[in-house]
Design an enzyme around this catalytic site. Structure first.
Site, PDB file in Angstrom:
ATOM      1  N   ARG A 293     -15.958  43.416  30.519  1.00  0.00           N
ATOM      2  CA  ARG A 293     -15.650  44.843  30.411  1.00  0.00           C
ATOM      3  C   ARG A 293     -14.182  45.089  30.119  1.00  0.00           C
ATOM      4  O   ARG A 293     -13.844  45.997  29.356  1.00  0.00           O
ATOM      5  CB  ARG A 293     -16.109  45.563  31.682  1.00  0.00           C
ATOM      6  CG  ARG A 293     -17.615  45.727  31.735  1.00  0.00           C
ATOM      7  CD  ARG A 293     -18.149  46.221  33.060  1.00  0.00           C
ATOM      8  NE  ARG A 293     -19.596  46.403  32.964  1.00  0.00           N
ATOM      9  CZ  ARG A 293     -20.388  46.638  33.985  1.00  0.00           C
ATOM     10  NH1 ARG A 293     -19.887  46.714  35.214  1.00  0.00           N
ATOM     11  NH2 ARG A 293     -21.691  46.787  33.802  1.00  0.00           N
ATOM     12  N   TYR A 425     -22.301  48.274  24.665  1.00  0.00           N
ATOM     13  CA  TYR A 425     -22.595  47.028  25.372  1.00  0.00           C
ATOM     14  C   TYR A 425     -21.697  46.797  26.584  1.00  0.00           C
ATOM     15  O   TYR A 425     -20.714  47.491  26.778  1.00  0.00           O
ATOM     16  CB  TYR A 425     -22.617  45.825  24.436  1.00  0.00           C
ATOM     17  CG  TYR A 425     -21.387  45.486  23.625  1.00  0.00           C
ATOM     18  CD1 TYR A 425     -20.111  45.852  23.981  1.00  0.00           C
ATOM     19  CD2 TYR A 425     -21.528  44.722  22.460  1.00  0.00           C
ATOM     20  CE1 TYR A 425     -19.011  45.485  23.232  1.00  0.00           C
ATOM     21  CE2 TYR A 425     -20.437  44.349  21.693  1.00  0.00           C
ATOM     22  CZ  TYR A 425     -19.175  44.735  22.080  1.00  0.00           C
ATOM     23  OH  TYR A 425     -18.095  44.373  21.326  1.00  0.00           O
ATOM     24  N   GLU A 426     -22.090  45.832  27.382  1.00  0.00           N
ATOM     25  CA  GLU A 426     -21.448  45.529  28.681  1.00  0.00           C
ATOM     26  C   GLU A 426     -21.492  46.730  29.624  1.00  0.00           C
ATOM     27  O   GLU A 426     -20.580  46.941  30.421  1.00  0.00           O
ATOM     28  CB  GLU A 426     -20.002  45.044  28.488  1.00  0.00           C
ATOM     29  CG  GLU A 426     -19.845  43.846  27.596  1.00  0.00           C
ATOM     30  CD  GLU A 426     -20.691  42.659  28.026  1.00  0.00           C
ATOM     31  OE1 GLU A 426     -21.107  42.625  29.194  1.00  0.00           O
ATOM     32  OE2 GLU A 426     -20.948  41.782  27.182  1.00  0.00           O
ATOM     33  N   GLY A 427     -22.558  47.492  29.556  1.00  0.00           N
ATOM     34  CA  GLY A 427     -22.697  48.696  30.365  1.00  0.00           C
ATOM     35  C   GLY A 427     -22.215  49.891  29.578  1.00  0.00           C
ATOM     36  O   GLY A 427     -21.028  49.996  29.261  1.00  0.00           O
TER      37      GLY A 427
END
Length: 558
Positions: A293, A425-427
């Site tokens: 992140r 992406y990545e949350g």
């Protein structure tokens, strides 16, 4: 005009030395006590050379060529990518922030953050391959058995082998509790992994002989939901040299980062080994996800820097109505906004990286604990806000080129396309906002946030409008928390504006710190910094106030 990159080394050094005072912090960490600014500067200069001379020329090539999967499931990356990766490994770049115990250079994550910004600015698609290495290193180092660490860590640290993070499944995107991939224990202590994953960056490629997959899966006795997830290490090539039974069934044709192999992966009884405790895989994976992140936030920063400097160069050369378009008010205001936003987000992202360094290495346990909490608070803000601006900033910059900006050969349209994925992406950014609201602010009653805001306010001069905004934000946060306690059902309605209000508050501190240190710059640079401070006060601070007002209105009990 060509699409080019000049690493903002002067500003990076300014941030390290005068805004964050990194050398003083390094002296308080035994691991970095011998590191000085000149050494750090030499590292960044060499990183800038690699990014601009090796990676940037491959960016447009990779976008056009993309990745190709053959009939046997092997994936070929664009021309020049394998050679660039071998040069990256030969330069020791994967090992930069890793501990000497495993063959690393033992340098701060702060320097690695500056490296990542430059790599992403020059070639986001290429950097998708090594960008997961550090997260895999941290996860294996913290949770794997000694045997797995001995077998895999040295090759991951050196970059000899790359890593992939296998979470998402067709029915389970943000809701990881729906994962179905199975893990069957074997008599020899290994696992047999079976299932399908999608959107796996670097799941298959030709940059390294082996790829270490970290796969979320379920053991037979797993409870439902996220509490039943385990984490397995599943290599493409097994220790005896045989090929594991994992396969790339397809490579996605995407809007952007076309040079990154985004794979649909199939695991057919593939051999793997448990990492960490059974049913505690998500907690182990969070080490990888948190690293990712921060790196994704740096992708947004890199895109902003690339767009801002190319827009300014083009605007200085393009003449319309008798003068360079950079002199027209609308364009001048846009260019100033792009520049000050990139600069202030650099301070914010580097502060998050510094917090991670201090949380791990500072000699004072109280400081380590404080910085750990600060890092946790800053991570969702850096990820969400820097990627939001990483797309919307270049999208606005595209207009500087007019119709030419919509044409592939001018470069900016690729930046806009490449940047969009980082918001997802990545949350997703919406999930980051929920994480900030629920887990980082409401969970501790705002204690960490107030501590951070108090510390930041103290670094700004009394009477400074930027300090006034930071102090007002403290009041807004207190009011938001009171609303959330009265009616938690409305909390999520306010989460996005809350995150943006917090981000603008942190950027106000960053701009104020840069302004107070501007006297250390050459006269022309100091004058430019003062001009950018004015631009931020006029343009960004009112936007920050608006986000706070909207957050409070959305959270107010009915």
């Amino acid at each position: 005009m060509s699409w080019t990159y000049e690493a903002p080394l002067d500003h990076m050094r300014f941030v390290l030395e005068h805004v964050l005072d990194a050398p003083t912090h390094w002296k308080a960490c035994a691991a970095f006590a011998d590191l000085d600014l000149d050494t750090a500067d030499a590292v960044l200069q060499e990183a800038a050379r690699f990014a601009s001379e090796v990676l940037q020329p491959l960016n447009a090539v990779g976008d056009v060529e993309g990745c190709v999967r053959d009939t046997e499931g092997r994936v070929r990356t664009p021309q020049g990518f394998p050679a660039a990766y071998q040069a990256f490994v030969a330069g020791g770049w994967p090992a930069l922030p890793c501990t000497p115990e495993w063959g690393g250079q033992g340098l701060p994550l702060l320097l690695d953050a500056a490296l990542r910004e430059m790599l992403d600015a020059c070639n986001h698609g290429w950097n998708m391959y090594p960008d997961l290495l550090h997260g895999a290193y941290e996860t294996i180092k913290a949770h794997a058995s000694e045997a797995l660490k001995a077998r895999y860590l040295p090759r991951i640290v050196s970059g000899e082998w790359l890593a992939a993070m296998a979470l998402t499944e067709p029915q389970a995107g943000s809701d990881l509790g729906l994962l179905r991939t199975r893990a069957e224990p074997q008599a020899d202590g290994s696992l047999r992994i079976s299932g399908n994953k999608i959107f796996i960056s670097g799941g298959e490629h030709d940059l390294t002989d082996n790829i270490v997959h970290l796969v979320l899966c379920r053991l037979p006795d797993a409870p439902a939901g996220t509490k039943g997830l385990s984490l397995a290490l599943v290599p493409k090539v097994l220790p005896d040299g045989s090929r594991n039974t994992l396969f790339c069934d397809g490579v996605e044709k995407k809007m952007g980062i076309k040079a990154s192999a985004t794979c649909a992966m199939r695991y057919e009884g593939a051999t793997g080994w448990l990492i960490g405790e059974p049913h505690r895989g998500l907690a182990a994976m969070f080490l990888m996800m948190n690293s990712a992140r921060l790196h994704v936030g740096l992708q947004g920063l890199g895109h902003q820097e690339m767009a801002a400097q190319n827009a300014r160069r083009y605007a200085a050369e393009r003449v319309q109505m008798g003068r360079a378009i950079a002199e027209h008010p609308a364009v001048r205001l846009l260019l100033d906004r792009l520049e000050v936003m990139a600069q202030s987000q650099r301070v914010l992202a580097y502060r998050a990286a510094l917090a991670l360094d201090l949380a791990e290495h500072h000699g004072d346990g109280a400081v380590r604990e404080r910085e750990k909490r600060f890092a946790a608070l800053l991570t969702p803000i850096v990820k969400a806000f820097c990627t939001h601006q990483g797309f919307h900033g270049p999208a606005a910059a595209l207009g500087v080129w007019g119709g030419y900006g919509y044409v592939h050969e001018y470069g900016i349209e690729q930046t806009v396309r490449d940047a969009r994925i980082a918001m997802i992406y990545e949350g997703t950014n919406e999930i980051q906002a929920i994480d900030l609201a629920q887990r980082k602010l409401l969970a501790d009653g705002g204690t960490t946030a107030f501590e951070l805001l108090d510390a930041l306010s103290a670094e700004l001069a009394s009477g400074d409008p930027l300090r006034d905004f930071v102090d007002a934000s403290r009041t807004h946060l207190r009011d938001w928390l009171e609303h959330a306690r009265q009616d938690s059902a409305r909390l999520l309605d306010s989460a996005d504006d809350l995150l943006h209000g917090m981000a603008h508050t942190l950027l106000a501190w960053a701009v104020g710190r840069m302004a107070s240190a501007a006297h250390r710059l050459p006269d022309a640079a100091a004058a430019r910094q003062r001009a950018l401070t004015g631009a931020f006060v006029r343009q960004a601070v009112p936007m920050g106030r608006l986000h706070w007002e909207r957050a409070l209105a959305a959270a107010a009990p009915a």
